[in-house]
Design a protein around this motif. Structure first.
Motif, PDB file in Angstrom:
ATOM      1  N   ALA A 113       0.838  -1.193   0.000  1.00 53.13           N
ATOM      2  CA  ALA A 113       0.000   0.000   0.000  1.00 53.13           C
ATOM      3  C   ALA A 113       0.874   1.244   0.000  1.00 53.13           C
ATOM      4  N   GLU A 114       0.718   2.075  -1.025  1.00 50.07           N
ATOM      5  CA  GLU A 114       1.485   3.307  -1.107  1.00 50.07           C
ATOM      6  C   GLU A 114       0.995   4.292  -0.059  1.00 50.07           C
ATOM      7  N   HIS A 115       1.912   4.869   0.651  1.00 50.94           N
ATOM      8  CA  HIS A 115       1.681   5.856   1.705  1.00 50.94           C
ATOM      9  C   HIS A 115       1.204   5.243   3.010  1.00 50.94           C
ATOM     10  N   GLN A 116       1.222   3.944   3.134  1.00 46.05           N
ATOM     11  CA  GLN A 116       1.061   3.327   4.448  1.00 46.05           C
ATOM     12  C   GLN A 116       2.420   3.466   5.128  1.00 46.05           C
ATOM     13  N   SER A 117       2.522   3.259   6.400  1.00 47.07           N
ATOM     14  CA  SER A 117       3.790   3.388   7.111  1.00 47.07           C
ATOM     15  C   SER A 117       4.887   2.632   6.360  1.00 47.07           C
ATOM     16  N   SER A 118       6.026   3.291   6.169  1.00 48.27           N
ATOM     17  CA  SER A 118       7.104   2.699   5.366  1.00 48.27           C
ATOM     18  C   SER A 118       7.648   1.402   5.962  1.00 48.27           C
ATOM     19  N   ALA A 119       7.537   1.240   7.268  1.00 50.27           N
ATOM     20  CA  ALA A 119       8.027   0.018   7.912  1.00 50.27           C
ATOM     21  C   ALA A 119       6.988  -1.101   7.902  1.00 50.27           C
ATOM     22  N   SER A 120       5.791  -0.808   7.430  1.00 52.00           N
ATOM     23  CA  SER A 120       4.736  -1.831   7.394  1.00 52.00           C
ATOM     24  C   SER A 120       5.129  -2.968   6.465  1.00 52.00           C
ATOM     25  N   PRO A 121       4.894  -4.198   6.899  1.00 51.87           N
ATOM     26  CA  PRO A 121       5.218  -5.337   6.024  1.00 51.87           C
ATOM     27  C   PRO A 121       4.194  -5.459   4.896  1.00 51.87           C
ATOM     28  N   SER A 122       4.587  -6.166   3.866  1.00 52.34           N
ATOM     29  CA  SER A 122       3.639  -6.496   2.805  1.00 52.34           C
ATOM     30  C   SER A 122       2.665  -7.534   3.351  1.00 52.34           C
ATOM     31  N   PHE A 123       1.572  -7.733   2.638  1.00 53.37           N
ATOM     32  CA  PHE A 123       0.590  -8.750   3.012  1.00 53.37           C
ATOM     33  C   PHE A 123       0.728  -9.912   2.040  1.00 53.37           C
ATOM     34  N   ASP A 124       0.962 -11.098   2.562  1.00 55.88           N
ATOM     35  CA  ASP A 124       1.095 -12.294   1.732  1.00 55.88           C
ATOM     36  C   ASP A 124      -0.288 -12.919   1.563  1.00 55.88           C
ATOM     37  N   ILE A 125      -0.807 -12.907   0.334  1.00 54.47           N
ATOM     38  CA  ILE A 125      -2.148 -13.455   0.070  1.00 54.47           C
ATOM     39  C   ILE A 125      -2.061 -14.724  -0.780  1.00 54.47           C
ATOM     40  N   THR A 126      -0.877 -15.303  -0.882  1.00 53.00           N
ATOM     41  CA  THR A 126      -0.654 -16.466  -1.735  1.00 53.00           C
ATOM     42  C   THR A 126      -1.625 -17.609  -1.434  1.00 53.00           C
ATOM     43  N   MET A 128      -4.581 -17.504  -0.079  1.00 52.04           N
ATOM     44  CA  MET A 128      -6.002 -17.133  -0.018  1.00 52.04           C
ATOM     45  C   MET A 128      -6.674 -17.353  -1.370  1.00 52.04           C
ATOM     46  N   GLN A 129      -8.006 -17.438  -1.346  1.00 52.90           N
ATOM     47  CA  GLN A 129      -8.738 -17.636  -2.587  1.00 52.90           C
ATOM     48  C   GLN A 129      -9.481 -16.368  -3.010  1.00 52.90           C
ATOM     49  N   ASP A 130     -10.390 -15.882  -2.192  1.00 53.89           N
ATOM     50  CA  ASP A 130     -11.140 -14.664  -2.477  1.00 53.89           C
ATOM     51  C   ASP A 130     -10.731 -13.621  -1.448  1.00 53.89           C
ATOM     52  N   VAL A 131      -9.960 -12.636  -1.888  1.00 57.60           N
ATOM     53  CA  VAL A 131      -9.337 -11.677  -0.980  1.00 57.60           C
ATOM     54  C   VAL A 131     -10.140 -10.382  -0.938  1.00 57.60           C
ATOM     55  N   LEU A 132     -10.295  -9.859   0.274  1.00 59.63           N
ATOM     56  CA  LEU A 132     -10.912  -8.556   0.486  1.00 59.63           C
ATOM     57  C   LEU A 132      -9.861  -7.650   1.104  1.00 59.63           C
ATOM     58  N   ILE A 133      -9.550  -6.550   0.421  1.00 60.11           N
ATOM     59  CA  ILE A 133      -8.631  -5.535   0.931  1.00 60.11           C
ATOM     60  C   ILE A 133      -9.477  -4.321   1.277  1.00 60.11           C
ATOM     61  N   GLU A 134      -9.440  -3.935   2.549  1.00 59.43           N
ATOM     62  CA  GLU A 134     -10.212  -2.780   2.986  1.00 59.43           C
ATOM     63  C   GLU A 134      -9.265  -1.677   3.443  1.00 59.43           C
ATOM     64  N   ILE A 135      -9.577  -0.465   3.028  1.00 61.31           N
ATOM     65  CA  ILE A 135      -8.788   0.693   3.420  1.00 61.31           C
ATOM     66  C   ILE A 135      -9.552   1.403   4.527  1.00 61.31           C
ATOM     67  N   ASP A 136      -8.889   1.586   5.663  1.00 58.48           N
ATOM     68  CA  ASP A 136      -9.517   2.332   6.753  1.00 58.48           C
ATOM     69  C   ASP A 136      -8.539   3.394   7.246  1.00 58.48           C
ATOM     70  N   GLN A 137      -8.862   4.068   8.327  1.00 52.81           N
ATOM     71  CA  GLN A 137      -8.035   5.172   8.813  1.00 52.81           C
ATOM     72  C   GLN A 137      -6.641   4.734   9.256  1.00 52.81           C
ATOM     73  N   PHE A 138      -6.417   3.438   9.436  1.00 48.24           N
ATOM     74  CA  PHE A 138      -5.120   2.941   9.871  1.00 48.24           C
ATOM     75  C   PHE A 138      -4.304   2.353   8.729  1.00 48.24           C
ATOM     76  N   GLY A 139      -4.849   2.240   7.542  1.00 44.26           N
ATOM     77  CA  GLY A 139      -4.141   1.663   6.403  1.00 44.26           C
ATOM     78  C   GLY A 139      -4.958   0.572   5.740  1.00 44.26           C
ATOM     79  N   LEU A 140      -4.392  -0.618   5.602  1.00 50.34           N
ATOM     80  CA  LEU A 140      -5.073  -1.733   4.945  1.00 50.34           C
ATOM     81  C   LEU A 140      -5.425  -2.830   5.927  1.00 50.34           C
ATOM     82  N   LEU A 141      -6.560  -3.454   5.667  1.00 49.97           N
ATOM     83  CA  LEU A 141      -6.951  -4.686   6.327  1.00 49.97           C
ATOM     84  C   LEU A 141      -7.120  -5.707   5.214  1.00 49.97           C
TER      85      LEU A 141
END
Length: 145
Positions: A113-126, A128-141
Motif C-alpha cells: 500500500a502506497e503511503h502506508q507506514s514505510s516500515a509496514s510489512p507487505s501482506f502475503d495473500i498467496t 487465499m482464494q477470495d481476498v478482500l482488501i479494505e482501506i480504513d483510517q489505519f491503512g489496509l486490512l
C-alpha cells in the motif's frame, strides 16, 4: 518409496523446493474503502505476482523496500513478475481487480500500500482464494471473503 527419494533428490539437485512448486488458488481480489469520501490515507495498492522461485526469497518485505525499488524490480524481473496497480483517488469507493492471465501459477502474491507506514510489512495473500482488501483510517486490512 525408493522412487520418491530419488524424485526428491532430483528436485533438490535441480534447485527446486517443494514450496516453490506450489501455486496460488487466488481467484479474486476486491478492494473497498471504509473511509470518508474526502479522506486520503492510501494513494495506491500494488498486488505483485512472483513466478520465479529464485526471486521469491528476495522479494521486498516492507512498503518502503517495494516502493523505493519498484522501478528496478520491473527492469530486472519484468519477465517473472506481474504488478496489478490500483490508484486510490479521493472519493474511491471500491473495485475488483483484474488478475493477470497467469496468476494461478504465481509462487508468491504480495500486497503493498502506497503511503502506508514505510516500515509496514507487505501482506502475503498467496494461500487465499477470495481476498478482500479494505482501506480504513489505519491503512489496509486484508482478509479472505
Amino acid at each position: 518409496m525408493n522412487s520418491l527419494l530419488r524424485l526428491l533428490s532430483f528436485c533438490l539437485l535441480a534447485g527446486w523446493s517443494i514450496a516453490a512448486m506450489a501455486e496460488t488458488t487466488l481467484s479474486s481480489i476486491r478492494v473497498n474503502s471504509r473511509l470518508d469520501l474526502n479522506s486520503i490515507i492510501v494513494s495506491g495498492v500494488d498486488v505483485v505476482f512472483f513466478y520465479d522461485a529464485s526471486i521469491v526469497a528476495e522479494q521486498p518485505l516492507t512498503q518502503f523496500e517495494w516502493y523505493s525499488n519498484k522501478r528496478d524490480y520491473r527492469a530486472t524481473h519484468g519477465e517473472v513478475i506481474d504488478i496489478v496497480n490500483l490508484p486510490i483517488p479521493q472519493g474511491f469507493g471500491g473495485a475488483t481487480l483484474t488478475l493477470p492471465a497467469r496468476h494461478r501459477s504465481a509462487l508468491k502474491v504480495l500486497v503493498f500500500a502506497e503511503h502506508q507506514s514505510s516500515a509496514s510489512p507487505s501482506f502475503d495473500i498467496t494461500g487465499m482464494q477470495d481476498v478482500l482488501i479494505e482501506i480504513d483510517q489505519f491503512g489496509l486490512l486484508v482478509s479472505e471473503q
